[in-house]
Scaffold this motif. Structure first.
Motif, mmCIF file in Angstrom:
data_model
loop_
_atom_site.group_PDB
_atom_site.id
_atom_site.type_symbol
_atom_site.label_atom_id
_atom_site.label_comp_id
_atom_site.label_asym_id
_atom_site.label_seq_id
_atom_site.Cartn_x
_atom_site.Cartn_y
_atom_site.Cartn_z
ATOM 1 N N ALA A 1 -20.049 -11.568 20.208
ATOM 2 C CA ALA A 1 -19.481 -10.584 19.295
ATOM 3 C C ALA A 1 -20.542 -9.953 18.403
ATOM 4 O O ALA A 1 -20.590 -8.725 18.245
ATOM 5 C CB ALA A 1 -18.400 -11.251 18.440
ATOM 6 N N GLU A 2 -21.389 -10.778 17.814
ATOM 7 C CA GLU A 2 -22.418 -10.239 16.926
ATOM 8 C C GLU A 2 -23.457 -9.421 17.683
ATOM 9 O O GLU A 2 -24.035 -8.481 17.137
ATOM 10 C CB GLU A 2 -23.085 -11.377 16.150
ATOM 11 C CG GLU A 2 -22.189 -12.013 15.096
ATOM 12 C CD GLU A 2 -21.875 -11.076 13.931
ATOM 13 O OE1 GLU A 2 -22.686 -10.175 13.638
ATOM 14 O OE2 GLU A 2 -20.809 -11.258 13.306
ATOM 15 N N HIS A 3 -23.684 -9.747 18.956
ATOM 16 C CA HIS A 3 -24.643 -8.977 19.754
ATOM 17 C C HIS A 3 -24.069 -7.626 20.156
ATOM 18 O O HIS A 3 -24.777 -6.619 20.196
ATOM 19 C CB HIS A 3 -25.057 -9.772 20.995
ATOM 20 C CG HIS A 3 -26.125 -9.120 21.795
ATOM 21 N ND1 HIS A 3 -25.938 -8.656 23.079
ATOM 22 C CD2 HIS A 3 -27.416 -8.833 21.489
ATOM 23 C CE1 HIS A 3 -27.063 -8.128 23.530
ATOM 24 N NE2 HIS A 3 -27.973 -8.221 22.591
ATOM 25 N N ARG A 4 -22.786 -7.597 20.459
ATOM 26 C CA ARG A 4 -22.176 -6.337 20.873
ATOM 27 C C ARG A 4 -21.864 -5.423 19.693
ATOM 28 O O ARG A 4 -22.016 -4.208 19.779
ATOM 29 C CB ARG A 4 -20.879 -6.602 21.638
ATOM 30 C CG ARG A 4 -21.093 -7.035 23.074
ATOM 31 C CD ARG A 4 -19.872 -6.693 23.902
ATOM 32 N NE ARG A 4 -20.087 -7.004 25.305
ATOM 33 C CZ ARG A 4 -19.263 -6.646 26.268
ATOM 34 N NH1 ARG A 4 -18.166 -5.964 25.974
ATOM 35 N NH2 ARG A 4 -19.508 -6.947 27.526
ATOM 36 N N TYR A 5 -21.393 -6.016 18.594
ATOM 37 C CA TYR A 5 -20.816 -5.193 17.531
ATOM 38 C C TYR A 5 -21.362 -5.476 16.137
ATOM 39 O O TYR A 5 -20.999 -4.767 15.194
ATOM 40 C CB TYR A 5 -19.289 -5.417 17.477
ATOM 41 C CG TYR A 5 -18.584 -5.283 18.791
ATOM 42 C CD1 TYR A 5 -18.435 -4.046 19.418
ATOM 43 C CD2 TYR A 5 -18.033 -6.396 19.423
ATOM 44 C CE1 TYR A 5 -17.770 -3.923 20.628
ATOM 45 C CE2 TYR A 5 -17.356 -6.290 20.630
ATOM 46 C CZ TYR A 5 -17.235 -5.050 21.228
ATOM 47 O OH TYR A 5 -16.572 -4.936 22.429
ATOM 48 N N GLY A 6 -22.192 -6.518 15.965
ATOM 49 C CA GLY A 6 -22.522 -6.957 14.625
ATOM 50 C C GLY A 6 -23.995 -7.005 14.295
ATOM 51 O O GLY A 6 -24.777 -6.122 14.675
ATOM 52 N N ALA A 7 -24.407 -8.075 13.637
ATOM 53 C CA ALA A 7 -25.744 -8.172 13.059
ATOM 54 C C ALA A 7 -26.854 -8.259 14.087
ATOM 55 O O ALA A 7 -28.018 -8.006 13.764
ATOM 56 C CB ALA A 7 -25.807 -9.392 12.132
ATOM 57 N N CYS B 1 -15.029 -14.937 16.313
ATOM 58 C CA CYS B 1 -14.766 -15.606 17.591
ATOM 59 C C CYS B 1 -13.652 -14.923 18.369
ATOM 60 O O CYS B 1 -13.657 -14.920 19.608
ATOM 61 C CB CYS B 1 -14.448 -17.082 17.367
ATOM 62 S SG CYS B 1 -15.871 -18.044 16.835
ATOM 63 N N VAL B 2 -12.697 -14.334 17.653
ATOM 64 C CA VAL B 2 -11.662 -13.538 18.312
ATOM 65 C C VAL B 2 -12.290 -12.328 18.997
ATOM 66 O O VAL B 2 -11.994 -12.010 20.150
ATOM 67 C CB VAL B 2 -10.586 -13.116 17.288
ATOM 68 C CG1 VAL B 2 -9.737 -11.967 17.810
ATOM 69 C CG2 VAL B 2 -9.705 -14.304 16.938
ATOM 70 N N VAL B 3 -13.183 -11.649 18.291
ATOM 71 C CA VAL B 3 -13.862 -10.486 18.875
ATOM 72 C C VAL B 3 -14.687 -10.916 20.087
ATOM 73 O O VAL B 3 -14.691 -10.242 21.132
ATOM 74 C CB VAL B 3 -14.749 -9.794 17.823
ATOM 75 C CG1 VAL B 3 -15.559 -8.668 18.459
ATOM 76 C CG2 VAL B 3 -13.895 -9.257 16.680
ATOM 77 N N GLY B 4 -15.377 -12.054 19.981
ATOM 78 C CA GLY B 4 -16.186 -12.531 21.091
ATOM 79 C C GLY B 4 -15.364 -12.956 22.289
ATOM 80 O O GLY B 4 -15.740 -12.703 23.445
ATOM 81 N N ALA B 5 -14.235 -13.621 22.042
ATOM 82 C CA ALA B 5 -13.358 -14.015 23.146
ATOM 83 C C ALA B 5 -12.820 -12.788 23.868
ATOM 84 O O ALA B 5 -12.723 -12.759 25.103
ATOM 85 C CB ALA B 5 -12.213 -14.876 22.621
ATOM 86 N N THR C 1 -9.289 -3.678 21.668
ATOM 87 C CA THR C 1 -9.713 -2.803 22.748
ATOM 88 C C THR C 1 -11.211 -3.004 22.979
ATOM 89 O O THR C 1 -11.897 -3.672 22.202
ATOM 90 C CB THR C 1 -9.409 -1.330 22.407
ATOM 91 O OG1 THR C 1 -9.718 -1.079 21.028
ATOM 92 C CG2 THR C 1 -7.955 -1.006 22.656
ATOM 93 N N ALA C 2 -11.724 -2.419 24.063
ATOM 94 C CA ALA C 2 -13.084 -2.710 24.491
ATOM 95 C C ALA C 2 -14.148 -2.209 23.524
ATOM 96 O O ALA C 2 -15.311 -2.615 23.607
ATOM 97 C CB ALA C 2 -13.331 -2.109 25.877
ATOM 98 N N ASP C 3 -13.778 -1.327 22.607
ATOM 99 C CA ASP C 3 -14.734 -0.846 21.607
ATOM 100 C C ASP C 3 -14.861 -1.803 20.426
ATOM 101 O O ASP C 3 -15.559 -1.524 19.461
ATOM 102 C CB ASP C 3 -14.334 0.545 21.110
ATOM 103 C CG ASP C 3 -12.901 0.608 20.575
ATOM 104 O OD1 ASP C 3 -12.227 -0.447 20.520
ATOM 105 O OD2 ASP C 3 -12.443 1.716 20.241
ATOM 106 N N GLY C 4 -14.186 -2.963 20.507
ATOM 107 C CA GLY C 4 -14.263 -3.954 19.443
ATOM 108 C C GLY C 4 -13.289 -3.737 18.303
ATOM 109 O O GLY C 4 -13.286 -4.508 17.344
ATOM 110 N N VAL C 5 -12.451 -2.726 18.415
ATOM 111 C CA VAL C 5 -11.472 -2.470 17.358
ATOM 112 C C VAL C 5 -10.364 -3.517 17.423
ATOM 113 O O VAL C 5 -9.805 -3.785 18.491
ATOM 114 C CB VAL C 5 -10.876 -1.051 17.489
ATOM 115 C CG1 VAL C 5 -9.725 -0.856 16.505
ATOM 116 C CG2 VAL C 5 -11.958 -0.005 17.250
#
Length: 324
Positions: free
Chosen positions: A122-128, A305-309, A24-28
């Motif tokens: 992915a890392e910019h939206r949800y990670g380091a 990469c799954v989260v980023g895609a 989902t859009a919250d990265g879950v």
């Protein structure tokens, strides 16, 4: 379907593994599967297994339909047409229209993104790298790729393949790279190249390295032997961290980022990798740039990469909603 409940299917095509998720859009991540690529089988069979994984992930993700598909792959590729052109670590994949194939299989809109660019997103939206205005991502795995966020926005490049940090030169005139050039970072620091360098070194080694007892030494074997004090392995691992540190220093001097994120399978080495890289950057980068930057491991693990895609697919859905 409300914006909050929309899900996307994310497909990641790597030289070593395939990864599939529903998010989902919250990265879950509501479902996640990983299987070997088995690239020697050819792209037709790999794609069939990838799509089968996609159907299984959808079935296990719980209620709610899919809104779109995000696909990440190593480049070069053409995101505008959804064609995987000729990935260096997938030699059979020549001009494969993966987005069209996914649309036909799942009946959903699909978007293609470079895998390292997906990792950066992915890392910019949800990670380091969350919240950073200038950030770099370096994935060190089967190959070496990269991505960048500049002034808070993902840098894609004019043709969608920007951030090929694995092909900066660290040893002019050095080892031949899969890209056709010599001395690239990927030719020294990828897991594949570390293993190849070990085999080459063993051919002339007279020190009695413990690696000689390993039938096909991997990067993990090199690290384990280096940590046990094996001289040949120490030399190989030191060169690996030296070239990564050199490349990161050049990138830090060029971009002056707030954070450089290191991901990919080779980073499972932990402190044995990041400590010497940090030391090299602190010692050799321009002082103001060195003082400003943090060097961190990726936080999203093998799902990055799954989260980023998925995040890229949600971007397209958001843009479509705005113009519809």
């Amino acid at each position: 379907m409300s914006a909050e409940s929309r899900k996307v299917l994310a497909l990641d095509i790597g030289g070593t593994k395939l990864a599939v998720g529903v998010l989902t859009a919250d990265g879950v991540v509501h479902a996640f599967l990983v299987e070997p690529t088995l690239k020697e089988e050819g792209h037709h069979r790999v794609i069939a297994r990838l799509f089968d994984m996609g159907h299984r992930a959808i079935a296990s993700a719980g209620p709610g339909g899919m809104a779109a598909i995000g696909i990440s792959s190593g480049g070069p590729l053409d995101p505008a047409t959804g064609i995987v052109m000729a990935p260096l670590n997938l030699p059979d994949w020549i001009d494969v229209p993966i987005s069209d194939l996914a649309r036909a299989e799942f009946g959903l809109p699909a978007v293609l993104v470079n895998d390292a660019t997906a990792g950066m997103l992915a890392e910019h939206r949800y990670g380091a790298a969350r919240g950073a205005q200038i950030a770099l991502y370096l994935t060190i795995s089967t190959g070496v790729g990269g991505g960048a966020v500049i002034h808070g926005r993902l840098h894609r490049g004019a043709a969608g393949n920007g951030g090929e940090f694995g092909h900066v030169t660290v040893r002019p005139g050095g080892r031949r790279c899969t890209c056709g050039r010599s001395g690239c970072l990927e030719a020294y620091a990828s897991g594949t190249s570390i293993a190849a360098r070990a085999r080459e070194a063993l051919a002339t080694d007279t020190s009695g390295s413990r690696l000689a007892d390993v039938p096909a030494p991997t990067a993990e074997d090199v690290l384990a032997a280096a940590e046990a004090g094996d001289p040949l392995a120490v030399q190989l691992w030191t060169e690996t961290t030296d070239v990564i540190g050199q490349a990161v220093t050049d990138l830090v001097n060029t971009f002056e980022p707030e954070v450089v994120v290191l991901g990919g399978g080779v980073t499972r080495a932990g402190a044995a990798l990041i400590d010497p890289v940090r030391a090299t950057v602190a010692r050799t980068a321009m002082p103001l740039a060195a003082a400003a930057v943090r060097i961190e491991f990726a936080q999203l693990g093998e799902a990055v990469c799954v989260v980023g895609a998925a995040a890229r697919a949600f971007e397209d859905l958001e843009e479509y909603s705005l113009v519809r």
